[in-house]
Scaffold this active site. Structure first.
Site, PDB file in Angstrom:
ATOM      1  N   LYS A  81      -2.588 -18.391  64.397  1.00  0.00           N
ATOM      2  CA  LYS A  81      -1.134 -18.412  64.238  1.00  0.00           C
ATOM      3  C   LYS A  81      -0.806 -18.003  62.814  1.00  0.00           C
ATOM      4  CE  LYS A  81       2.593 -19.750  66.662  1.00  0.00           C
ATOM      5  NZ  LYS A  81       2.754 -19.834  68.124  1.00  0.00           N
ATOM      6  N   GLY A  85      17.502 -27.329  73.956  1.00  0.00           N
ATOM      7  CA  GLY A  85      17.348 -25.984  73.399  1.00  0.00           C
ATOM      8  C   GLY A  85      17.695 -24.934  74.438  1.00  0.00           C
ATOM      9  N   GLY A 127      17.857 -21.515  73.786  1.00  0.00           N
ATOM     10  CA  GLY A 127      17.570 -20.224  73.160  1.00  0.00           C
ATOM     11  C   GLY A 127      16.905 -19.268  74.137  1.00  0.00           C
ATOM     12  N   VAL A 178      13.948 -18.952  75.423  1.00  0.00           N
ATOM     13  CA  VAL A 178      13.193 -19.534  76.532  1.00  0.00           C
ATOM     14  C   VAL A 178      14.026 -20.602  77.251  1.00  0.00           C
ATOM     15  CG1 VAL A 178      11.117 -20.791  77.204  1.00  0.00           C
ATOM     16  CG2 VAL A 178      10.975 -19.030  75.437  1.00  0.00           C
TER      17      VAL A 178
HETATM   18  N1  PHE Z   1       4.737 -17.199  70.678  1.00  0.00           N
HETATM   19  C1  PHE Z   1       3.647 -17.115  71.599  1.00  0.00           C
HETATM   20  C2  PHE Z   1       3.117 -18.524  71.887  1.00  0.00           C
HETATM   21  O1  PHE Z   1       3.340 -19.468  71.144  1.00  0.00           O
HETATM   22  C3  PHE Z   1       2.563 -16.253  71.038  1.00  0.00           C
HETATM   23  C4  PHE Z   1       2.403 -14.848  71.552  1.00  0.00           C
HETATM   24  C5  PHE Z   1       3.414 -14.127  72.148  1.00  0.00           C
HETATM   25  C6  PHE Z   1       1.167 -14.267  71.423  1.00  0.00           C
HETATM   26  C7  PHE Z   1       3.174 -12.878  72.629  1.00  0.00           C
HETATM   27  C8  PHE Z   1       0.924 -12.991  71.886  1.00  0.00           C
HETATM   28  C9  PHE Z   1       1.945 -12.296  72.492  1.00  0.00           C
HETATM   29  O2  PHE Z   1       2.444 -18.740  72.874  1.00  0.00           O
END
Ligand code: PHE
Length: 347
Positions: free
Chosen positions: A78, A181, A183, A185
């Site tokens: 990350k 939330g 947003g 999602v």
């Molecule tokens: N934001 C996504 C997650 O937390 C990470 C992600 C998105 C990785 C798209 C690769 C492609 O799961």
């Protein structure tokens, strides 16, 4: 800081000061056991450097578990871009280009996609310098685009599985679901719940989103601070992490929890606190893989969007059912059960 990193069981942490802006880029490589460390880029201000590093470390571990549970050939990582409080948005583009350069230098150790504070449009910019290690560029730029819809799809199906587990019926008709939330999602989870006939109550910190959803879908809005007191069947945290803590777990009036936010438990002990209160928690990393899974599947494994959506639903349903069964059988928390299953896949 040493203790923070020692207690984490990941591989490496890259810390890069972005001198022109005063931002810090922190890349946590949690595990390359199943593939290159992969995870989104979270870009936002933090109270201090330590909390930014802490967030990167915890989020990278979740990515390892998510990909392992979903059976994807990706490791966990990350990136956090910790913006200074006085960050000038005009410097954003150049910051993203320098971030791409750093990813490029890492030569495939870390691959990224969008997360809180970044979008597919940002991935297009980062890819100018960071290619070929950038996922989820816009479709116009040849990427698989927005990861929010498949994330929401997986979470919606997890809510159904949880309803089946709790009430013996996966139908959401008439079930009261509280969504925190609205947003990218959360907003889509709300839409799917409405289509399925659920009775939705929601909150958001942005008044604009709140009004928009309330008017369009006829869902009930409550202020952010009241969300933990609403009586419901299932609570779905779809905002930021750390939302379930000792104080609000005592207030919850739900039977189960299933949401999209990463790292919902403020502390590891909160898993046991939920269990003691008779609340069944669907571990976040078990059910919010949809976006990362669909996007990496389409871009690495040539899945079509239809394949990706179908596989996301299958993977989430399967891992959540296994987790709930194992937890019931062994009388352990669902969080411990999901971690155990993930560790087996990583062994
Ligand atoms: N934001 C996504 C997650 O937390 C990470 C992600 C998105 C990785 C798209 C690769 C492609 O799961």
């Amino acid at each position: 800081m040493e203790d923070l990193i020692k207690q984490w069981d990941g591989e490496s942490v890259i810390v890069h000061p972005d001198r022109p802006t005063g931002a810090w880029i922190i890349i946590a490589i949690h595990s390359t056991r199943l593939g290159p460390a992969t995870g989104g880029t979270r870009m936002k201000p933090y109270p201090d450097f330590q909390s930014a590093v802490h967030d990167a470390l915890r989020l990278s571990e979740s990515m390892t578990f998510k990909f392992a549970l979903a059976g994807m050939p990706c490791g966990g990582g990350k990136a956090v871009i910790y913006l200074p409080p006085d960050f000038d948005p005009r410097l954003r583009n150049d910051l993203l280009l320098r971030y791409g350069q750093l990813i490029h230098q890492l030569g495939g150790l870390y691959k990224t996609g969008p997360d809180v504070g970044t979008s597919p449009e940002d991935m297009d910019i980062i890819a100018e310098t960071g290619a070929p290690y950038i996922f989820a560029r816009t479709e116009a730029a040849g990427g698989a685009g927005n990861s929010a819809p498949p994330t929401a799809l997986g979470v919606f199906h997890a809510i159904r599985v949880l309803a089946g587990h709790l009430f013996g019926d996966t139908s959401l008709q008439g079930r009261r679901v509280v969504v925190q939330g609205a947003g990218a999602v959360g907003g889509r989870v709300i839409e799917q719940l409405c289509e399925a006939g659920a009775n939705v109550v929601f909150t958001d910190v942005a008044p604009r989103l709140a009004n928009e959803h309330a008017a369009r879908l006829g869902v009930v809005y409550v202020p952010p601070d009241d969300i933990f007191d609403v009586e419901c069947d299932i609570f779905s945290p779809c905002a930021l992490g750390g939302v379930l803590n000792q104080a609000n777990i005592a207030r919850l009036k739900c039977r189960g929890i299933a949401g999209a936010a990463n790292n919902q438990l403020a502390a590891p002990e909160d898993a046991a606190r939920l269990r003691e209160r008779g609340i069944t928690y669907a571990p976040d990393f078990c059910i919010n893989i949809g976006g990362a899974m669909a996007i990496t599947g389409m871009e690495l494994l040539n899945w079509t969007r239809e394949d990706a959506n179908r596989r996301v639903v299958e993977a989430v349903e399967k891992t959540l059912k296994e987790t709930l069964d194992l937890a019931a059988r062994e009388r352990i928390t669902t969080d411990a059960a999901a971690r155990r299953i993930a560790r087996q896949r990583l062994a």
